[in-house]
Design an enzyme around this catalytic site. Structure first.
Site, PDB file in Angstrom:
ATOM      1  N   SER A  31       0.676  -0.976  -0.272  1.00 11.48           N
ATOM      2  CA  SER A  31      -0.066  -0.026   0.016  1.00 11.48           C
ATOM      3  C   SER A  31       0.710   0.973   0.413  1.00 11.48           C
ATOM      4  O   SER A  31      -0.017   2.487  -0.316  1.00 11.48           O
ATOM      5  CB  SER A  31      -1.530  -0.674   1.477  1.00 11.48           C
ATOM      6  OG  SER A  31      -0.476   0.033   2.282  1.00 11.48           O
ATOM      7  N   HIS A  38      -3.380  -3.616  -5.115  1.00 12.32           N
ATOM      8  CA  HIS A  38      -4.011  -3.040  -3.431  1.00 12.32           C
ATOM      9  C   HIS A  38      -5.349  -3.715  -3.275  1.00 12.32           C
ATOM     10  O   HIS A  38      -6.539  -2.918  -3.590  1.00 12.32           O
ATOM     11  CB  HIS A  38      -3.691  -1.992  -3.398  1.00 12.32           C
ATOM     12  CG  HIS A  38      -3.903  -1.615  -2.132  1.00 12.32           C
ATOM     13  ND1 HIS A  38      -4.129   0.075  -1.812  1.00 12.32           N
ATOM     14  CD2 HIS A  38      -3.825  -2.172  -0.974  1.00 12.32           C
ATOM     15  CE1 HIS A  38      -4.333   0.217  -0.186  1.00 12.32           C
ATOM     16  NE2 HIS A  38      -4.015  -1.201  -0.010  1.00 12.32           N
ATOM     17  N   GLU A  78      -7.396  -1.501  -6.599  1.00  8.41           N
ATOM     18  CA  GLU A  78      -6.843  -0.701  -7.002  1.00  8.41           C
ATOM     19  C   GLU A  78      -6.035  -1.653  -7.264  1.00  8.41           C
ATOM     20  O   GLU A  78      -5.316  -2.553  -7.274  1.00  8.41           O
ATOM     21  CB  GLU A  78      -5.644   0.232  -6.452  1.00  8.41           C
ATOM     22  CG  GLU A  78      -7.416   1.086  -5.260  1.00  8.41           C
ATOM     23  CD  GLU A  78      -6.216   2.347  -4.457  1.00  8.41           C
ATOM     24  OE1 GLU A  78      -6.552   3.469  -4.673  1.00  8.41           O
ATOM     25  OE2 GLU A  78      -4.778   1.726  -3.571  1.00  8.41           O
ATOM     26  N   ASN A 112      -5.569   5.796  -0.085  1.00  5.33           N
ATOM     27  CA  ASN A 112      -4.581   6.121   1.166  1.00  5.33           C
ATOM     28  C   ASN A 112      -4.691   7.559   1.661  1.00  5.33           C
ATOM     29  O   ASN A 112      -4.778   8.030   2.118  1.00  5.33           O
ATOM     30  CB  ASN A 112      -3.862   5.048   1.293  1.00  5.33           C
ATOM     31  CG  ASN A 112      -3.751   3.776   1.980  1.00  5.33           C
ATOM     32  OD1 ASN A 112      -5.763   3.300   2.388  1.00  5.33           O
ATOM     33  ND2 ASN A 112      -3.026   3.086   1.536  1.00  5.33           N
TER      34      ASN A 112
END
Length: 228
Positions: free
Chosen positions: A137, A160, A172, A211
């Site tokens: 990540s 991800h 992702e 994120n």
């Protein structure tokens, strides 16, 4: 090349790795879950007179990872019976299973050097059509594959997942500049139609998309909470 995903190897049996393995099994996919070999006996193992060479000891970490996935609430598996599609092993005795893998998902510690060492081992055994992805990540995806073969880098990308993988729809997909377009397409279609994911193509920016949004919005939320 012809790509089929019948067998997936998940490396790392922690919360994310176990959850990913479980959700693949939910979709009817054969999974092999691997993790490291313990370097120390537990007190229970010592009382039983076991040694570090005993198979039960060598597979303890991965077995515990699968047990956690089975006991997770909310449930990782559709039913406990789906766990039969997940075989377990360790990164020393069972690593040759990579030769049979259609997709290898790395879900280990966020340490670039350790990830690179693992990828070197995968590169030595993978078949030409094996797709390899990392669930990192935060580490730049391309840096994990630096110095590896052209074929490896062309079949390498980021996938991800979010925890828990069964319930959070977002996935992702992060290709590098060298990832083949057909590899991105195969993984995206498989994850959308077999795993039920909402695919978001992401660029190789630090922490990708979700994120970055979370890190940016969290301070505002905390500020509001503290003031009110």
């Amino acid at each position: 090349m012809q790509y089929n995903i019948f067998h997936v190897v998940v490396i790392g049996s922690g919360t994310m790795g176990g959850g990913i393995a479980a959700h693949l099994a939910n979709a009817g996919v054969k999974v092999t879950l691997l993790d490291v070999v313990p370097n120390k006996l537990t007190s229970d193992e010592e009382k039983k007179g076991l040694s570090l060479s005993d198979p039960d000891v060598r597979n303890r970490i991965v077995r515990e990872g699968l047990d956690r996935a089975l006991k997770a609430r909310p449930a990782n598996f559709f039913t406990p019976d789906h766990a039969a599609l997940v075989q377990t092993g360790n990164l020393e005795d069972d690593f040759t299973v990579i030769k049979d893998a259609d997709w290898v998902i790395e879900v280990i510690i966020e340490n670039l050097q350790i990830k690179r060492q693992l990828m070197e081992r995968i590169d030595a055994l993978r078949k030409p059509t094996t797709i390899i992805s990392t669930n990192t990540s935060g580490i730049p995806v391309a840096s994990i594959a630096e110095g590896l073969s052209d074929g490896f880098r062309q079949h390498f990308l980021g996938t991800h997942f979010f925890n828990p993988p069964r319930y959070l729809k977002l996935l992702e997909v992060i290709p590098t500049r060298e990832t083949l377009p057909e590899v991105v397409d195969v993984i995206s279609r498989f994850c959308e139609y077999r795993l039920g994911k909402g695919i978001v193509p992401a660029k190789e920016t630090p922490n990708f998309i979700a994120n970055r949004i979370a890190f940016g919005s969290a301070p505002f939320a905390l500020d509001y909470i503290l003031k009110h």
